[in-house]
Design an enzyme around this catalytic site. Structure first.
Site, PDB file in Angstrom:
ATOM      1  N   ASP A   1       0.448 -13.698  -4.500  1.00 58.22           N
ATOM      2  CA  ASP A   1      -0.069 -12.480  -3.876  1.00 58.22           C
ATOM      3  C   ASP A   1      -0.998 -11.708  -4.812  1.00 58.22           C
ATOM      4  OD1 ASP A   1       1.156 -12.991  -1.515  1.00 58.22           O
ATOM      5  OD2 ASP A   1       2.705 -11.448  -1.677  1.00 58.22           O
ATOM      6  N   GLY A   2      -0.767 -11.823  -6.130  1.00 63.52           N
ATOM      7  CA  GLY A   2      -1.647 -11.137  -7.079  1.00 63.52           C
ATOM      8  C   GLY A   2      -3.070 -11.644  -6.993  1.00 63.52           C
TER       9      GLY A   2
ATOM     10  N   ALA B   1       7.733  -1.884  -2.551  1.00 59.09           N
ATOM     11  CA  ALA B   1       8.569  -0.977  -1.759  1.00 59.09           C
ATOM     12  C   ALA B   1       9.898  -1.614  -1.387  1.00 59.09           C
ATOM     13  CB  ALA B   1       7.817  -0.536  -0.498  1.00 59.09           C
TER      14      ALA B   1
ATOM     15  N   ARG C   1      -6.474  -9.683  -5.714  1.00 60.72           N
ATOM     16  CA  ARG C   1      -7.732  -9.704  -6.464  1.00 60.72           C
ATOM     17  C   ARG C   1      -8.892 -10.021  -5.523  1.00 60.72           C
ATOM     18  NH1 ARG C   1      -9.085 -14.618 -10.522  1.00 60.72           N
ATOM     19  NH2 ARG C   1     -11.322 -14.252 -10.769  1.00 60.72           N
TER      20      ARG C   1
END
Length: 322
Positions: A90-91, A209, A95
């Site tokens: 997901d990083g 979250a 990006r």
């Protein structure tokens, strides 16, 4: 959500797909090379950052690949590309969101991480992904984003950004807590001494979250999620807010500590006493390509490995087999 239209084609001059991969992971480079080669065989050009192209040159051979031009703000221009395929966790997808947020180009995430909620497919499905791209047999959905503006003591905006997942306000020093006041739609909600607070999108509800104790929100729900982080207060519950709400978070002027504001864990700035962070629904949407119409419930079950029969049902099955 809508269907991408267009006749399946084996070749079409001018078709271009941008590719972003986590070049520090051998499996990502291998998967990207297979993707690029498959697209090239169908007459589709790939585009990638020059530094990625240099690393992958030996693995892509004579495939049709061109370098992407930097956009001057840490990303790359993807105008003219019909899709951005992202190979990583997901990083890496977040990006790539910087590249497309101001365009009509959609992202297709290929998971090489762990949970990877933003990803649509797994790296083992590269050949199938190539076929979907060639045939344009995917749908596109738009995801809610948030806009973040920070004002100083004179009410002048000193920093702005956006977030796909969340904006978090966190303490800068481990030994000191933040003293913040939270205001919703022009009315004070509470004052918290805490490690921080975050405002999340539905997309981000399965990220930071979720780890902080917030609820999972289905991605097609329009809402903001407010989650305090280790707050010393009688009332410090996660709150689901209207998508039209304006959240104002002020670091109390008398506080003897500074905070740090993070957007998606990528862009950050320092927060000093008396400064305010305003969070609203984003003016832009992130477009994500989807290869299947599987409901979010199935994605949630698969990503977390949930057992829908529960412990009681599993026990019943064991007894039945004895």
């Amino acid at each position: 959500m809508w269907q991408v239209t267009g006749q399946p084609e084996q070749t079409r001059p001018g078709r271009c797909v941008a590719v972003l991969t986590h070049t520090g992971r051998p499996e990502a480079v291998k998967a990207a090379a297979r993707l690029v080669s498959g697209l090239s065989a169908a007459g589709i050009e790939s585009a990638m950052p020059a530094e990625d192209l240099e690393i992958m040159q030996s693995q892509i051979g004579d495939a049709r690949v061109v370098p992407l031009m930097p956009n001057g703000v840490g990303g790359h221009h993807v105008d003219g590309c019909e899709l951005v395929v992202v190979l990583g966790g997901d990083g890496t997808i977040l990006r790539a969101a910087d590249w497309v947020i101001d365009t009509e180009v959609a992202l297709l995430g290929v998971n090489l991480g762990h949970v990877g909620f933003l990803a649509e497919a797994e790296s083992s499905e590269i050949d199938s992904i190539v076929d979907h791209v060639i045939d344009r047999s995917y749908t596109v959905e738009e995801r809610f984003t948030i806009d973040v503006n920070i004002c100083d003591e004179n009410n002048d905006v000193v920093w702005s950004s956006f977030a796909v997942n969340e904006v978090s306000i966190e303490k800068a020093a481990r030994e000191r807590m933040l003293e913040i006041v939270v205001d919703i739609d022009g009315r004070p909600l509470s004052r918290w001494s805490c490690d921080g607070v975050l405002v999340s999108t539905p997309t981000g509800s399965t990220a930071y979250a979720f780890s902080a104790g917030g609820p999972v929100i289905w991605p097609d729900v329009e809402a903001l999620l407010l989650v305090p982080l280790s707050a010393h207060a009688l009332f410090a519950r996660p709150l689901v807010l209207s998508p039209y709400s304006r959240v104002l978070i002020e670091l109390v002027d008398s506080a003897q500590t500074e905070g740090v504001v993070w957007c998606d864990g990528r862009r950050y700035t320092t927060l000093r006493g008396g400064m305010e962070v305003a969070v609203t629904q984003g003016a832009r949407r992130l477009r994500l390509a989807r290869l299947s119409r599987a409901p979010f419930t199935d994605r949630l079950v698969n990503k977390f490995g949930l057992r829908s029969e529960g412990w009681r049902g599993a026990a019943e099955q064991r007894h039945a087999s004895e």
